[in-house]
Every structure is written in C-alpha cells, then in structure tokens.
Design a protein around this motif. Structure first.
Motif, PDB file in Angstrom:
ATOM      1  N   LYS A 241      -3.074   2.766   9.381  1.00  0.00           N
ATOM      2  CA  LYS A 241      -1.858   3.403   9.880  1.00  0.00           C
ATOM      3  C   LYS A 241      -2.077   4.276  11.104  1.00  0.00           C
ATOM      4  O   LYS A 241      -1.135   4.597  11.820  1.00  0.00           O
TER       5      LYS A 241
ATOM      6  N   ASN B 201       9.267   6.940   5.475  1.00  0.00           N
ATOM      7  CA  ASN B 201       9.455   5.825   4.526  1.00  0.00           C
ATOM      8  C   ASN B 201      10.559   4.865   4.969  1.00  0.00           C
ATOM      9  O   ASN B 201      11.205   4.230   4.149  1.00  0.00           O
TER      10      ASN B 201
ATOM     11  N   GLU C 138      -9.395  -3.039   4.549  1.00  0.00           N
ATOM     12  CA  GLU C 138      -8.013  -2.550   4.560  1.00  0.00           C
ATOM     13  C   GLU C 138      -7.307  -3.049   5.816  1.00  0.00           C
ATOM     14  O   GLU C 138      -6.733  -2.279   6.592  1.00  0.00           O
TER      15      GLU C 138
ATOM     16  N   GLU D   6       0.862  -1.190   0.000  1.00  0.00           N
ATOM     17  CA  GLU D   6       0.000   0.000   0.000  1.00  0.00           C
ATOM     18  C   GLU D   6       0.890   1.229   0.000  1.00  0.00           C
ATOM     19  O   GLU D   6       1.736   1.401   0.884  1.00  0.00           O
ATOM     20  N   THR D   7       0.691   2.069  -1.001  1.00  0.00           N
ATOM     21  CA  THR D   7       1.480   3.284  -1.165  1.00  0.00           C
ATOM     22  C   THR D   7       0.522   4.439  -1.459  1.00  0.00           C
ATOM     23  O   THR D   7      -0.437   4.272  -2.193  1.00  0.00           O
ATOM     24  N   LYS D   8       0.809   5.597  -0.869  1.00  0.00           N
ATOM     25  CA  LYS D   8       0.006   6.782  -1.152  1.00  0.00           C
ATOM     26  C   LYS D   8       0.924   7.994  -1.130  1.00  0.00           C
ATOM     27  O   LYS D   8       1.717   8.150  -0.200  1.00  0.00           O
ATOM     28  N   ASP D   9       0.812   8.851  -2.144  1.00  0.00           N
ATOM     29  CA  ASP D   9       1.649  10.055  -2.261  1.00  0.00           C
ATOM     30  C   ASP D   9       3.132   9.704  -2.109  1.00  0.00           C
ATOM     31  O   ASP D   9       3.866  10.365  -1.379  1.00  0.00           O
ATOM     32  N   GLU D  10       3.545   8.645  -2.787  1.00  0.00           N
ATOM     33  CA  GLU D  10       4.928   8.164  -2.794  1.00  0.00           C
ATOM     34  C   GLU D  10       5.431   7.720  -1.422  1.00  0.00           C
ATOM     35  O   GLU D  10       6.625   7.573  -1.195  1.00  0.00           O
ATOM     36  N   LYS D  11       4.522   7.487  -0.473  1.00  0.00           N
ATOM     37  CA  LYS D  11       4.885   6.951   0.831  1.00  0.00           C
ATOM     38  C   LYS D  11       4.344   5.533   0.924  1.00  0.00           C
ATOM     39  O   LYS D  11       3.166   5.283   0.659  1.00  0.00           O
ATOM     40  N   LYS D  12       5.205   4.630   1.304  1.00  0.00           N
ATOM     41  CA  LYS D  12       4.812   3.235   1.451  1.00  0.00           C
ATOM     42  C   LYS D  12       4.349   3.016   2.885  1.00  0.00           C
ATOM     43  O   LYS D  12       5.049   3.378   3.824  1.00  0.00           O
ATOM     44  N   PHE D  13       3.148   2.441   3.055  1.00  0.00           N
ATOM     45  CA  PHE D  13       2.625   2.144   4.389  1.00  0.00           C
ATOM     46  C   PHE D  13       3.034   0.744   4.837  1.00  0.00           C
ATOM     47  O   PHE D  13       3.381   0.531   5.977  1.00  0.00           O
TER      48      PHE D  13
ATOM     49  N   GLU E 128      -9.091  -6.331   1.426  1.00  0.00           N
ATOM     50  CA  GLU E 128      -9.037  -5.012   0.802  1.00  0.00           C
ATOM     51  C   GLU E 128     -10.251  -4.160   1.126  1.00  0.00           C
ATOM     52  O   GLU E 128     -10.153  -2.936   1.118  1.00  0.00           O
TER      53      GLU E 128
END
Length: 196
Positions: free
Chosen positions: A145, A99, A117, A61-68, A114
């Motif tokens: 998160k 990150n 989540e 899971e990635t959002k705004d180039e940040k990996k969770f 999913e």
C-alpha cells in the motif's frame, strides 16, 4: 533334518531355495540402502505441498478493520509450498485510507504471492481510478500500500475526454491520485473545442 539322509536331488532343491532366498534378501536390503534418502526427501516434499483447485475464489487483505484490497477469480489454484494463488478472469478493488474504492481492475489472469504480499495482473488488464481515469496495460504489479503501482506494456491512459496517452510504463502513486508516464510516451490533451 539330517542332510546326509537326503538324496542328491533333494539337496539340490534345498540349496537352490536357500540361494534364491539369500538373493532376494540381498536385493531387498540393497534397494533400501540405495533409495533410502531419495524416498525420504520425496515423502517430505509431497507432505509439505498442498494444492487446491478452486471455482470462485475471493482473496482480501484487511488490517485494523481497514480493507486494502480484494480480488476475485472466476477460477484458480493455490499452491501452499510457493504461497501463490493463480487466478483466471480476475476483478477487484484497491481501497484508500477511508475504506473507499480508489481503483478497480479486471484482467484475464492474475496471481497473489502471499510471501511477497504482491498482486500481479497479466494480459488484458483494465484499470479505473477514482477520478475516472482508465488504463489498459499488459501487466499491473501491486507490491504494497505504500509502494507505487506499476502498469507495463502497451499502456493506454484515458481521462474522460481530456487526456489520451500511451506509454511503455506508468507508475500510479500509492494514494491513487497521480501517475507518472515512463518510456515512449505520447500524450494528447484536448481543450473544450476539440472535445465536441
């Protein structure tokens, strides 16, 4: 064809043939009426459902180039109707806001839902936090998160040679820096003399 000219035997054959054709037509129409809704719902269910058996599956899971988080399963399957991936021999990482890996884990079984989540690790779960605190548990649940991670069942916590604790349940803070021990907790804190 004039039926009056046919003998009795031929009329009997024609009568029997008409009766059989009529009976077959009636049976065919009746079967269609009886099973009409059943067949339609069965077809819709089968069309909507897709299942895949996979060797070496990676989810992330990635959002705004940040990996969770990222999770790797040696094998697994995915059911599109339920939106659940079931994985075997799982390893993975959770990431902080920078990150950087803040928690790593391995487990013999895991699922990713999913729709919710949510990641759940089952059976023989081993966790390492970024400060080298380790946890062993029967089950780990990650639900987002911003939500504490919950480890349950025969939890054993070790921090270097400073701490040994057992509990029924542990909640790990969303920043992975603190944990709360819940239920039947036994803790041992060692000083420098006891370490040697």
């Amino acid at each position: 064809m004039d039926l009056r000219k046919l003998d009795k035997k031929q009329r009997a054959y024609i009568g029997a043939l008409v009766a059989v054709v009529g009976l077959l037509a009636w049976a065919f129409i009746s079967a269609g009426v009886i099973t009409h809704n059943f067949n339609r719902s069965q077809l819709q269910t089968d069309q909507d459902r897709q299942e895949a058996l996979i060797q070496g599956i990676i989810l992330t899971e990635t959002k705004d180039e940040k990996k969770f988080w990222e999770i790797y399963g040696e094998s697994g399957n995915y059911d599109s109707k339920n939106g659940v991936a079931m994985l075997d021999n799982v390893i993975g990482n959770f990431y902080d806001d920078k990150n950087e890996v803040s928690m790593s884990f391995e487990s013999s079984k895991g699922t990713y839902n999913e729709k919710k989540e949510q990641i759940i690790l089952y059976s023989d779960t081993f966790i390492v936090l970024k400060d080298l605190t380790t946890l062993r548990a029967n089950k780990l649940v990650w639900s987002g998160k911003d939500v504490p991670i919950v480890a349950e069942g025969n939890v054993r916590i070790t921090r270097k040679e400073e701490l040994l604790a057992t509990a029924h349940k542990v909640e790990i803070s969303p920043d992975y820096e603190k944990f709360k021990i819940v239920g039947n907790a036994v803790s041992k804190i060692y000083d420098d003399k006891e370490k040697k």
